[in-house]
Design a protein around this motif. Structure first.
Motif, mmCIF file in Angstrom:
data_model
loop_
_atom_site.group_PDB
_atom_site.id
_atom_site.type_symbol
_atom_site.label_atom_id
_atom_site.label_comp_id
_atom_site.label_asym_id
_atom_site.label_seq_id
_atom_site.Cartn_x
_atom_site.Cartn_y
_atom_site.Cartn_z
ATOM 1 N N TRP A 178 -7.205 1.865 -6.054
ATOM 2 C CA TRP A 178 -6.138 0.941 -5.621
ATOM 3 C C TRP A 178 -6.305 -0.446 -6.226
ATOM 4 C CZ3 TRP A 178 -6.158 1.912 0.407
ATOM 5 C CH2 TRP A 178 -5.749 3.239 0.653
ATOM 6 N N THR A 238 3.729 7.695 -4.676
ATOM 7 C CA THR A 238 3.938 6.306 -5.117
ATOM 8 C C THR A 238 3.652 6.166 -6.612
ATOM 9 O OG1 THR A 238 1.683 5.686 -4.473
ATOM 10 C CG2 THR A 238 3.421 5.187 -2.902
ATOM 11 N N LYS A 239 2.588 6.769 -7.083
ATOM 12 C CA LYS A 239 2.229 6.570 -8.490
ATOM 13 C C LYS A 239 3.175 7.321 -9.419
ATOM 14 C CE LYS A 239 -2.637 5.478 -8.423
ATOM 15 N NZ LYS A 239 -3.408 5.548 -7.189
ATOM 16 N N TYR A 270 0.316 2.378 4.138
ATOM 17 C CA TYR A 270 -1.143 2.303 3.942
ATOM 18 C C TYR A 270 -1.859 1.478 5.018
ATOM 19 C CZ TYR A 270 -0.783 4.587 -0.649
ATOM 20 O OH TYR A 270 -0.570 5.483 -1.661
ATOM 21 N N GLY A 276 -9.054 -5.205 2.541
ATOM 22 C CA GLY A 276 -8.970 -3.925 3.252
ATOM 23 C C GLY A 276 -10.288 -3.172 3.174
ATOM 24 N N ALA A 336 -3.570 -8.139 5.265
ATOM 25 C CA ALA A 336 -2.146 -7.962 5.584
ATOM 26 C C ALA A 336 -1.365 -9.236 5.250
ATOM 27 C CB ALA A 336 -1.986 -7.588 7.055
ATOM 28 N N ASP A 384 -0.322 8.668 -2.382
ATOM 29 C CA ASP A 384 -0.833 8.238 -3.690
ATOM 30 C C ASP A 384 -0.071 8.922 -4.821
ATOM 31 O OD1 ASP A 384 -2.734 6.527 -2.680
ATOM 32 O OD2 ASP A 384 -4.472 7.689 -3.325
ATOM 33 N N PHE A 410 -0.856 -9.406 1.604
ATOM 34 C CA PHE A 410 0.192 -8.443 1.228
ATOM 35 C C PHE A 410 1.572 -9.013 1.583
ATOM 36 C CE2 PHE A 410 2.446 -4.263 1.902
ATOM 37 C CZ PHE A 410 2.506 -3.943 0.554
ATOM 38 N N THR A 430 -2.832 -0.745 -8.108
ATOM 39 C CA THR A 430 -1.725 -1.461 -7.440
ATOM 40 C C THR A 430 -1.388 -2.783 -8.142
ATOM 41 O OG1 THR A 430 -3.157 -2.401 -5.713
ATOM 42 C CG2 THR A 430 -2.024 -0.339 -5.178
ATOM 43 N N TRP A 435 4.393 1.542 0.492
ATOM 44 C CA TRP A 435 3.093 0.870 0.581
ATOM 45 C C TRP A 435 2.801 0.383 1.993
ATOM 46 C CZ3 TRP A 435 1.497 -2.450 -4.284
ATOM 47 C CH2 TRP A 435 1.583 -1.647 -5.434
HETATM 48 C C1 RET Z 1 -4.994 -2.175 3.205
HETATM 49 C C2 RET Z 1 -5.711 -2.815 4.394
HETATM 50 C C3 RET Z 1 -5.531 -4.279 4.440
HETATM 51 C C4 RET Z 1 -4.075 -4.640 4.613
HETATM 52 C C5 RET Z 1 -3.204 -3.884 3.679
HETATM 53 C C6 RET Z 1 -3.621 -2.770 2.980
HETATM 54 C C7 RET Z 1 -2.682 -2.232 1.983
HETATM 55 C C8 RET Z 1 -2.916 -1.322 1.059
HETATM 56 C C9 RET Z 1 -1.953 -0.869 0.098
HETATM 57 C C10 RET Z 1 -2.319 0.163 -0.691
HETATM 58 C C11 RET Z 1 -1.520 0.784 -1.665
HETATM 59 C C12 RET Z 1 -2.001 1.804 -2.350
HETATM 60 C C13 RET Z 1 -1.289 2.559 -3.317
HETATM 61 C C14 RET Z 1 -1.949 3.559 -3.920
HETATM 62 C C15 RET Z 1 -1.362 4.420 -4.868
HETATM 63 O O1 RET Z 1 -1.965 5.326 -5.288
HETATM 64 C C16 RET Z 1 -5.877 -2.370 1.973
HETATM 65 C C17 RET Z 1 -4.903 -0.683 3.526
HETATM 66 C C18 RET Z 1 -1.798 -4.425 3.533
HETATM 67 C C19 RET Z 1 -0.632 -1.510 -0.011
HETATM 68 C C20 RET Z 1 0.092 2.290 -3.651
#
Ligand code: RET
Length: 236
Positions: A76, A205-206, A175, A112, A131, A202, A134, A80, A172
């Protein structure tokens, strides 16, 4: 444990297939967009390595009484920011906004991960910082970068930007929910279920992001061709 390995193996197959389709797509997009298009191949390409390692049982650690898949966060952390970078390139965003966007997204993942390996209640504080960061990514994608898109792109390109951005944000957002419900947070979701949901997301999204962009870029290429033809005829 056997089921988790199965999910990782399925994830590996999904990313392999997706990367193959997107790599073929390289030949179908207009030449001037190919450099940027490479990002779309790299995103699932990196995940192939991550999933192969996880399916082989590498990259997990025990922390605070639960398993943390370090390689997942490494994936990630790399992919990302590439995703949001692609959006910034597509929108013709300023260098400053692009850097902010990429850095905020990378830091979201770092916090995270830090939360996942830290005891509560500090883990929740780290999650909250992630968060909030993000939130900054979402803000930029809906404000500054959307404004840039509006001023530099054609109507069709703006709609591609919006589609990809909304696709990213909606999916997203699941997650952090899985983080909170899973072992790092409240522990309401068991690790098999959380793994299944994450693997599914995953791949979607990818590969989904890449395929939506590929189809639109092919369309834009052919729009470009048909738009040029009458001009050259008129020029004759
Ligand atoms: C965490 C925890 C902390 C707060 C937020 C998070 C968001 C993670 C995201 C992950 C996206 C991953 C993708 C993977 C593709 O393969 C780290 C879980 C907001 C947005 C798109």
């Amino acid at each position: 444990m056997a089921t988790i390995t199965t999910w990782f193996t399925l994830g590996l197959l999904g990313e392999l297939l997706g990367t193959a389709v997107l790599a073929y797509g390289y030949t179908l997009v207009p030449e001037e967009t190919r450099k940027r298009y490479l990002l779309l191949i790299a995103i699932p390409g990196i995940a192939i390595v991550a999933y192969a390692l996880m399916a082989l049982g590498f990259g997990s650690i025990q922390s605070e009484g639960h398993t943390v898949y370090v390689i997942r966060y490494a994936d990630w952390l790399l992919t990302t920011p590439l995703n949001v970078w692609f959006l910034a390139l597509l929108a013709g965003a300023s260098r400053q906004d692009t850097v902010k966007l990429v850095v905020l997204q990378a830091l979201t993942i770092v916090f995270g991960f830090a939360g996942a390996v830290t005891p509560s209640p500090i883990s929740y504080a780290l999650f909250a910082v992630g968060a909030a960061l993000f939130g900054g990514v979402i803000y930029l994608l809906y404000r500054n970068i959307a404004v840039a898109a509006k001023s530099t792109l054609s109507d069709i390109e703006i709609s591609l930007y919006r589609t990809l951005r909304n696709f990213v944000i909606v999916l997203w957002m699941v997650y952090p929910v899985v983080w909170l419900l899973g072992a790092a947070g409240l522990g309401l979701m068991d690790v098999e279920t959380a793994t299944l949901v994450i693997v599914y997301l995953d791949v979607v999204t990818k590969v989904g992001f890449g395929v939506i962009a590929l189809l639109a870029m092919m369309d834009l290429g052919s729009v470009g061709e048909t738009a040029e033809e009458p001009t050259s005829v008129a020029g004759d």
